[in-house]
Scaffold this active site. Structure first.
Site, PDB file in Angstrom:
ATOM      1  N   SER A   7     -23.382   7.878  13.561  1.00 60.48           N
ATOM      2  CA  SER A   7     -22.265   7.005  13.173  1.00 60.48           C
ATOM      3  C   SER A   7     -22.205   6.910  11.651  1.00 60.48           C
ATOM      4  CB  SER A   7     -22.461   5.608  13.761  1.00 60.48           C
ATOM      5  OG  SER A   7     -21.553   4.718  13.134  1.00 60.48           O
ATOM      6  N   HIS A  30     -19.513  10.376  14.881  1.00 59.05           N
ATOM      7  CA  HIS A  30     -18.954   9.127  15.425  1.00 59.05           C
ATOM      8  C   HIS A  30     -18.330   8.313  14.291  1.00 59.05           C
ATOM      9  CE1 HIS A  30     -18.868   5.929  18.547  1.00 59.05           C
ATOM     10  NE2 HIS A  30     -19.134   5.096  17.553  1.00 59.05           N
ATOM     11  N   ASP A  32     -16.327   4.843  13.383  1.00 56.84           N
ATOM     12  CA  ASP A  32     -16.030   3.501  13.870  1.00 56.84           C
ATOM     13  C   ASP A  32     -14.830   2.921  13.143  1.00 56.84           C
ATOM     14  OD1 ASP A  32     -18.144   2.907  15.834  1.00 56.84           O
ATOM     15  OD2 ASP A  32     -19.490   3.265  14.140  1.00 56.84           O
ATOM     16  N   MET A  34     -12.463  -0.216  12.800  1.00 56.10           N
ATOM     17  CA  MET A  34     -12.462  -1.660  13.123  1.00 56.10           C
ATOM     18  C   MET A  34     -11.321  -2.337  12.386  1.00 56.10           C
ATOM     19  SD  MET A  34     -16.492  -2.590  12.898  1.00 56.10           S
ATOM     20  CE  MET A  34     -17.767  -1.467  13.482  1.00 56.10           C
ATOM     21  N   HIS A  63     -14.106   5.973  17.616  1.00 52.30           N
ATOM     22  CA  HIS A  63     -14.289   4.754  18.411  1.00 52.30           C
ATOM     23  C   HIS A  63     -13.347   3.689  17.858  1.00 52.30           C
ATOM     24  CE1 HIS A  63     -17.471   1.463  19.615  1.00 52.30           C
ATOM     25  NE2 HIS A  63     -16.331   1.311  20.253  1.00 52.30           N
ATOM     26  N   MET A  65     -12.095   0.243  17.655  1.00 49.97           N
ATOM     27  CA  MET A  65     -12.348  -1.178  17.926  1.00 49.97           C
ATOM     28  C   MET A  65     -11.176  -1.951  17.347  1.00 49.97           C
ATOM     29  SD  MET A  65     -16.414  -1.098  17.217  1.00 49.97           S
ATOM     30  CE  MET A  65     -16.240   0.478  16.388  1.00 49.97           C
ATOM     31  N   MET A 136     -21.291  -0.041  25.267  1.00 49.56           N
ATOM     32  CA  MET A 136     -21.873  -0.679  24.077  1.00 49.56           C
ATOM     33  C   MET A 136     -23.186  -1.373  24.439  1.00 49.56           C
ATOM     34  SD  MET A 136     -19.773  -0.077  21.567  1.00 49.56           S
ATOM     35  CE  MET A 136     -20.759  -0.998  20.384  1.00 49.56           C
ATOM     36  N   GLY A 144     -26.849  -1.596  12.833  1.00 53.05           N
ATOM     37  CA  GLY A 144     -28.164  -2.185  12.583  1.00 53.05           C
ATOM     38  C   GLY A 144     -28.539  -3.368  13.445  1.00 53.05           C
ATOM     39  N   ASP A 174     -23.820   3.265  22.625  1.00 55.86           N
ATOM     40  CA  ASP A 174     -23.615   2.960  21.207  1.00 55.86           C
ATOM     41  C   ASP A 174     -24.183   1.587  20.871  1.00 55.86           C
ATOM     42  OD1 ASP A 174     -22.615   2.737  18.629  1.00 55.86           O
ATOM     43  OD2 ASP A 174     -20.507   2.690  19.221  1.00 55.86           O
TER      44      ASP A 174
HETATM   45  C1  DX5 Z   1     -20.995  -0.928  16.175  1.00 54.61           C
HETATM   46  C2  DX5 Z   1     -20.577   0.492  16.130  1.00 54.61           C
HETATM   47  C3  DX5 Z   1     -21.690   1.459  16.151  1.00 54.61           C
HETATM   48  C4  DX5 Z   1     -22.677   1.348  15.015  1.00 54.61           C
HETATM   49  C5  DX5 Z   1     -24.038   1.655  15.595  1.00 54.61           C
HETATM   50  O1  DX5 Z   1     -19.917  -1.731  16.524  1.00 54.61           O
HETATM   51  O2  DX5 Z   1     -19.719   0.811  17.202  1.00 54.61           O
HETATM   52  O3  DX5 Z   1     -21.228   2.815  16.282  1.00 54.61           O
HETATM   53  O4  DX5 Z   1     -22.425   2.214  13.946  1.00 54.61           O
HETATM   54  O5  DX5 Z   1     -24.997   1.405  14.629  1.00 54.61           O
HETATM   55  P1  DX5 Z   1     -26.553   1.368  14.959  1.00 54.61           P
HETATM   56  O6  DX5 Z   1     -26.906   2.713  15.523  1.00 54.61           O
HETATM   57  O7  DX5 Z   1     -27.173   1.113  13.629  1.00 54.61           O
HETATM   58  O8  DX5 Z   1     -26.752   0.273  15.947  1.00 54.61           O
HETATM   59 ZN    ZN Z   2     -19.240   2.996  17.558  1.00 53.50          ZN
END
Ligand code: DX5
Ligand code: ZN
Length: 214
Positions: A7, A30, A32, A34, A63, A65, A136, A144, A174
């Site tokens: 990601s 990946h 993200d 948002m 992804h 969101m 998820m 993190g 994820d």
């Molecule tokens: C969180 C994201 C993830 C995130 C995962 O909402 O969808 O893709 O980057 O990060 P780690 O692997 O650090 O949990």
């Molecule tokens: Zn994600």
């Protein structure tokens, strides 16, 4: 085969091309997206996906969101996404179905994503047409965070639904995936592992990617 999807949320956005090249031994990239409404955070949008498309041949796993993703799926497909995930909680089921139809028309792969609160059975109306289900294992919004072990049960249930109705469908997990949690999600039936901090936080990035596959 287990696939790894680093990601870029954990990358340095001022050096994105450099950081994308660092994960070239992985399977998917990946991204993200948002919107600050579906989740409390704001990240990147269409222009960033378009720029990433120009600098890598990697499979772009986007992804979304965002609230009411049907508004954006065509634009992200045209920007160069290879796969789009829409959250089942982000709109009425008829509009989720509409978003999936648009993805099909645009020739992009189709996935639905489940927040931790959403039951595995929620994928049933769509399963036969999906290329991937994303489960998820943290509340979406931030990298993190700690892996939610309760979600192993959802992963197992989604795996059995996939085996019954559409065995070619992939199962992506994820959130909080790291060397200690990767074997658990693989054992529960995941075949695509997203990892942000576990990859970008490692001193040896190709080594970290290889370690997550096992
Ligand atoms: C969180 C994201 C993830 C995130 C995962 O909402 O969808 O893709 O980057 O990060 P780690 O692997 O650090 O949990
Ligand atoms: Zn994600």
């Amino acid at each position: 085969m287990i696939k790894i999807a680093p990601s870029i949320l954990s990358a340095d956005f001022a050096n994105l091309e450099r950081d994308i090249k660092k994960v070239s031994s992985a399977d998917y990239l990946h991204i993200d997206v948002m919107d600050g409404a579906f989740v409390p955070n704001i990240t990147v949008g269409v222009p960033v996906v378009k720029s990433i498309r120009k600098c890598t041949d990697m499979f772009l796993d986007v992804h979304l969101m965002v609230e009411k993703p049907v508004r954006y799926v065509e634009t992200f497909a045209r920007a160069g996404a290879d796969l789009l995930s829409v959250h089942l909680e982000a709109d009425h089921p008829t509009r989720i179905a509409e978003a999936l139809k648009i993805m099909g028309d645009c020739g992009v792969k189709k996935a639905v994503a489940l927040r931790p609160i959403t039951k595995a059975e929620a994928v049933l109306p769509y399963i036969e047409e999906l290329d991937m289900v994303l489960v998820m294992t943290v509340e979406p919004g931030f990298g993190g965070q700690a892996f939610m072990e309760d979600q192993l049960d959802t992963i197992r249930k989604v795996r059995s639904i996939i085996e019954k109705y559409n065995p070619a469908c992939e199962l992506e997990v994820d959130g909080g995936v790291a060397p200690d949690t990767a074997p658990l999600v693989i054992e529960a039936g995941a075949n695509v592992l997203v990892a942000g901090s576990a990859v970008y936080g490692a001193a040896d990035i190709p080594g970290a990617i290889a370690a997550l596959r096992t």
